[in-house]
Design a protein around this motif. Structure first.
Motif, PDB file in Angstrom:
ATOM      1  N   THR A  10       7.992   5.353  -8.405  1.00  8.66           N
ATOM      2  CA  THR A  10       6.720   4.623  -8.444  1.00  8.66           C
ATOM      3  C   THR A  10       6.608   3.736  -7.202  1.00  8.66           C
ATOM      4  N   GLY A  11       6.073   4.330  -6.155  1.00  2.55           N
ATOM      5  CA  GLY A  11       5.904   3.602  -4.902  1.00  2.55           C
ATOM      6  C   GLY A  11       4.504   3.020  -4.793  1.00  2.55           C
ATOM      7  N   ALA A  12       4.284   2.340  -3.684  1.00  3.93           N
ATOM      8  CA  ALA A  12       2.973   1.729  -3.438  1.00  3.93           C
ATOM      9  C   ALA A  12       1.956   2.815  -3.093  1.00  3.93           C
ATOM     10  N   ILE A  13       0.888   2.861  -3.843  1.00  7.21           N
ATOM     11  CA  ILE A  13      -0.199   3.816  -3.608  1.00  7.21           C
ATOM     12  C   ILE A  13      -1.430   3.031  -3.159  1.00  7.21           C
ATOM     13  N   ARG A  14      -1.939   3.394  -1.984  1.00  7.00           N
ATOM     14  CA  ARG A  14      -3.103   2.672  -1.443  1.00  7.00           C
ATOM     15  C   ARG A  14      -4.288   3.584  -1.170  1.00  7.00           C
ATOM     16  N   ASP A  15      -4.088   4.888  -1.382  1.00  6.87           N
ATOM     17  CA  ASP A  15      -5.193   5.836  -1.178  1.00  6.87           C
ATOM     18  C   ASP A  15      -5.583   6.429  -2.514  1.00  6.87           C
ATOM     19  N   LEU A  62     -11.164 -12.439   1.863  1.00  6.56           N
ATOM     20  CA  LEU A  62     -10.056 -13.402   1.806  1.00  6.56           C
ATOM     21  C   LEU A  62      -8.717 -12.707   2.074  1.00  6.56           C
ATOM     22  N   TYR A  63      -8.614 -11.469   1.615  1.00  7.56           N
ATOM     23  CA  TYR A  63      -7.405 -10.681   1.854  1.00  7.56           C
ATOM     24  C   TYR A  63      -7.221 -10.433   3.349  1.00  7.56           C
ATOM     25  N   LEU A  64      -8.322 -10.122   4.018  1.00  4.48           N
ATOM     26  CA  LEU A  64      -8.219  -9.685   5.415  1.00  4.48           C
ATOM     27  C   LEU A  64      -7.638 -10.755   6.339  1.00  4.48           C
ATOM     28  N   GLY A 108      -9.061   1.269   6.634  1.00  2.00           N
ATOM     29  CA  GLY A 108      -7.762   0.876   6.104  1.00  2.00           C
ATOM     30  C   GLY A 108      -7.873   0.411   4.655  1.00  2.00           C
ATOM     31  N   PHE A 109      -6.734   0.388   4.001  1.00  2.00           N
ATOM     32  CA  PHE A 109      -6.700  -0.090   2.610  1.00  2.00           C
ATOM     33  C   PHE A 109      -7.272  -1.504   2.513  1.00  2.00           C
ATOM     34  N   ALA A 110      -6.846  -2.361   3.416  1.00  2.00           N
ATOM     35  CA  ALA A 110      -7.293  -3.760   3.358  1.00  2.00           C
ATOM     36  C   ALA A 110      -8.796  -3.856   3.594  1.00  2.00           C
ATOM     37  N   GLY A 165      -0.941   2.724  -7.766  1.00  2.00           N
ATOM     38  CA  GLY A 165      -1.481   1.434  -7.365  1.00  2.00           C
ATOM     39  C   GLY A 165      -0.519   0.646  -6.517  1.00  2.00           C
ATOM     40  N   VAL A 166      -0.929  -0.551  -6.206  1.00  2.00           N
ATOM     41  CA  VAL A 166      -0.082  -1.416  -5.385  1.00  2.00           C
ATOM     42  C   VAL A 166      -0.312  -2.866  -5.781  1.00  2.00           C
ATOM     43  N   LEU A 167       0.789  -3.587  -5.783  1.00  2.00           N
ATOM     44  CA  LEU A 167       0.755  -5.037  -6.035  1.00  2.00           C
ATOM     45  C   LEU A 167       0.551  -5.699  -4.672  1.00  2.00           C
ATOM     46  N   THR A 168      -0.425  -6.553  -4.549  1.00  2.00           N
ATOM     47  CA  THR A 168      -0.631  -7.249  -3.277  1.00  2.00           C
ATOM     48  C   THR A 168      -0.641  -8.762  -3.490  1.00  2.00           C
ATOM     49  N   THR A 169      -0.201  -9.457  -2.452  1.00  2.00           N
ATOM     50  CA  THR A 169      -0.136 -10.924  -2.545  1.00  2.00           C
ATOM     51  C   THR A 169      -0.879 -11.615  -1.400  1.00  2.00           C
ATOM     52  N   MET A 170      -1.462 -10.836  -0.524  1.00  2.00           N
ATOM     53  CA  MET A 170      -2.040 -11.400   0.707  1.00  2.00           C
ATOM     54  C   MET A 170      -3.063 -12.505   0.436  1.00  2.00           C
ATOM     55  N   VAL A 171      -3.834 -12.360  -0.642  1.00  2.00           N
ATOM     56  CA  VAL A 171      -4.880 -13.374  -0.876  1.00  2.00           C
ATOM     57  C   VAL A 171      -4.312 -14.745  -1.242  1.00  2.00           C
ATOM     58  N   LYS A 205       9.487  10.540  -2.728  1.00  2.00           N
ATOM     59  CA  LYS A 205      10.781   9.845  -2.720  1.00  2.00           C
ATOM     60  C   LYS A 205      10.627   8.486  -2.033  1.00  2.00           C
ATOM     61  N   LEU A 206      11.284   7.496  -2.561  1.00  2.00           N
ATOM     62  CA  LEU A 206      11.183   6.154  -2.003  1.00  2.00           C
ATOM     63  C   LEU A 206      12.363   5.852  -1.088  1.00  2.00           C
ATOM     64  N   THR A 207      12.130   5.017  -0.108  1.00  2.00           N
ATOM     65  CA  THR A 207      13.188   4.603   0.812  1.00  2.00           C
ATOM     66  C   THR A 207      13.739   3.263   0.362  1.00  2.00           C
ATOM     67  N   ARG A 208      14.951   3.253  -0.143  1.00  2.00           N
ATOM     68  CA  ARG A 208      15.583   2.016  -0.591  1.00  2.00           C
ATOM     69  C   ARG A 208      17.056   2.063  -0.212  1.00  2.00           C
ATOM     70  N   GLY A 209      17.641   0.902   0.013  1.00  2.00           N
ATOM     71  CA  GLY A 209      19.052   0.831   0.355  1.00  2.00           C
ATOM     72  C   GLY A 209      19.920   1.250  -0.819  1.00  2.00           C
TER      73      GLY A 209
HETATM   74  C1  FMN Z   1       5.795  -9.305  -4.022  1.00  2.00           C
HETATM   75  C2  FMN Z   1       5.098  -8.152  -3.339  1.00  2.00           C
HETATM   76  C3  FMN Z   1       4.021  -8.410  -2.519  1.00  2.00           C
HETATM   77  C4  FMN Z   1       3.348  -7.360  -1.909  1.00  2.00           C
HETATM   78  N1  FMN Z   1       2.220  -7.621  -1.183  1.00  2.00           N
HETATM   79  C5  FMN Z   1       1.528  -6.599  -0.650  1.00  2.00           C
HETATM   80  C6  FMN Z   1       0.286  -6.849   0.003  1.00  2.00           C
HETATM   81  O1  FMN Z   1      -0.197  -7.985   0.087  1.00  2.00           O
HETATM   82  N2  FMN Z   1      -0.377  -5.779   0.520  1.00  2.00           N
HETATM   83  C7  FMN Z   1       0.108  -4.507   0.415  1.00  2.00           C
HETATM   84  O2  FMN Z   1      -0.544  -3.588   0.903  1.00  2.00           O
HETATM   85  N3  FMN Z   1       1.280  -4.245  -0.208  1.00  2.00           N
HETATM   86  C8  FMN Z   1       1.975  -5.256  -0.748  1.00  2.00           C
HETATM   87  N4  FMN Z   1       3.130  -5.003  -1.436  1.00  2.00           N
HETATM   88  C9  FMN Z   1       3.640  -3.630  -1.549  1.00  2.00           C
HETATM   89  C10 FMN Z   1       4.863  -3.417  -0.654  1.00  2.00           C
HETATM   90  O3  FMN Z   1       4.429  -3.311   0.671  1.00  2.00           O
HETATM   91  C11 FMN Z   1       5.588  -2.165  -1.119  1.00  2.00           C
HETATM   92  O4  FMN Z   1       6.033  -2.366  -2.435  1.00  2.00           O
HETATM   93  C12 FMN Z   1       6.795  -1.880  -0.240  1.00  2.00           C
HETATM   94  O5  FMN Z   1       6.422  -1.730   1.107  1.00  2.00           O
HETATM   95  C13 FMN Z   1       7.510  -0.612  -0.705  1.00  2.00           C
HETATM   96  O6  FMN Z   1       6.613   0.458  -0.561  1.00  2.00           O
HETATM   97  P1  FMN Z   1       6.960   1.866  -1.253  1.00  2.00           P
HETATM   98  O7  FMN Z   1       7.134   1.601  -2.712  1.00  2.00           O
HETATM   99  O8  FMN Z   1       5.762   2.754  -0.991  1.00  2.00           O
HETATM  100  O9  FMN Z   1       8.210   2.363  -0.631  1.00  2.00           O
HETATM  101  C14 FMN Z   1       3.796  -6.031  -2.073  1.00  2.00           C
HETATM  102  C15 FMN Z   1       4.893  -5.775  -2.904  1.00  2.00           C
HETATM  103  C16 FMN Z   1       5.523  -6.814  -3.537  1.00  2.00           C
HETATM  104  C17 FMN Z   1       6.676  -6.505  -4.476  1.00  2.00           C
END
Ligand code: FMN
Length: 235
Positions: A10-15, A62-64, A108-110, A165-171, A205-209
């Motif tokens: 379950t990776g970050a999906i922005r599209d 606000l995100y931008l 872009g996603f943002a 989906g994706v969790l974002t914190t930028m705002v 596949k996700l890239t993680r240590g």
């Molecule tokens: C606490 C946290 C904050 C994040 N903030 C953002 C964000 O503001 N914008 C964004 O596009 N992705 C954000 N992400 C997603 C990360 O970029 C993503 O989980 C990470 O790069 C791994 O990507 P992957 O799962 O596709 O490998 C955030 C993830 C976490 C856990």
């Protein structure tokens, strides 16, 4: 779906495709996510399903600002907003943000955040947080652990019904404006915006240590644990 597969893919999906997500599906996702843990089981989270196009655009704007500052810091080789950051280097880096904004793709996603199928604002009631590190002389983060497991459960529950989906914190950089825009009362904070929708591409596949890169025995500098790099290894 299989828990192992969900946890490891379950990776970050922005599209997202243009397909909408119906309210019943979203309600189901939240109904599953509500079983997430929180300190003292206080469940201090609140979810705002942002549908109003004007509010969505406001959040996007606000995100931008944070996003371009983030990119400028990355371009300068910094870890954006690290609590231990060199603030001078950070200030020098963000001078480049307007230039990055000027040349950014409108696709872009943002830049298109307001168009995502589902946009959730996750706020948290600070009065409900068990911030056990509150009194330490360092940046505090324990309180966040009472809301981000919930956010992660939203993503996992979404995954289970075929959404990404994706969790974002930028705002959070613009928190006062965000709280005003959403009518959030004093004493609450914005923890995240979560975008959800039907993924354009399949999960990969996700890239993680490996385990051994972050696990040691007995001491921080102890022997690496899980030297096979996969599942903990053994003696
Ligand atoms: C606490 C946290 C904050 C994040 N903030 C953002 C964000 O503001 N914008 C964004 O596009 N992705 C954000 N992400 C997603 C990360 O970029 C993503 O989980 C990470 O790069 C791994 O990507 P992957 O799962 O596709 O490998 C955030 C993830 C976490 C856990």
């Amino acid at each position: 779906m299989d828990l192992y597969a969900a946890l490891t893919t379950t990776g970050a999906i922005r599209d997202f495709t243009a397909a909408p997500v119906d309210d019943a599906t979203l309600a189901h996702v939240l109904d599953v996510a509500r079983f997430a843990p929180s300190g003292g089981n206080r469940q201090g989270w609140q979810v705002i399903v942002v549908k109003d196009p004007i509010v969505r655009r406001g959040l996007r704007d606000l995100y931008l600002t944070g996003w371009y500052d983030y990119l400028a810091q990355r371009a300068a080789g910094l870890t954006p907003w690290s609590p231990l950051a060199d603030r001078d280097a950070e200030a020098r880096a963000v001078v480049g943000a307007p230039g990055i904004a000027a040349s950014a793709s409108p696709d872009g996603f943002a830049e298109r955040l307001h168009e995502v199928p589902v946009l959730l604002a996750i706020t948290v009631d600070l009065a409900e947080l068990a911030a056990v590190d509150r009194d330490l002389d360092r940046y505090t983060f324990a309180g966040a652990a009472s809301v981000y497991p919930f956010a992660w459960s939203v993503l996992l529950a979404a995954r289970d019904v075929g959404l990404g989906g994706v969790l974002t914190t930028m705002v959070i950089r613009r928190e006062p404006d965000v709280l005003a825009l959403l009518g959030v009362p004093d004493g609450h904070a914005i923890a995240a915006l979560i975008a959800l929708g039907h993924p354009v591409k399949s999960f990969s596949k996700l890239t993680r240590g490996p385990v051994s890169s972050f696990t040691t025995v007995d001491r921080y500098n102890g022997d690496p644990f899980g030297s096979d790099g996969s599942n903990g290894g053994g003696a």
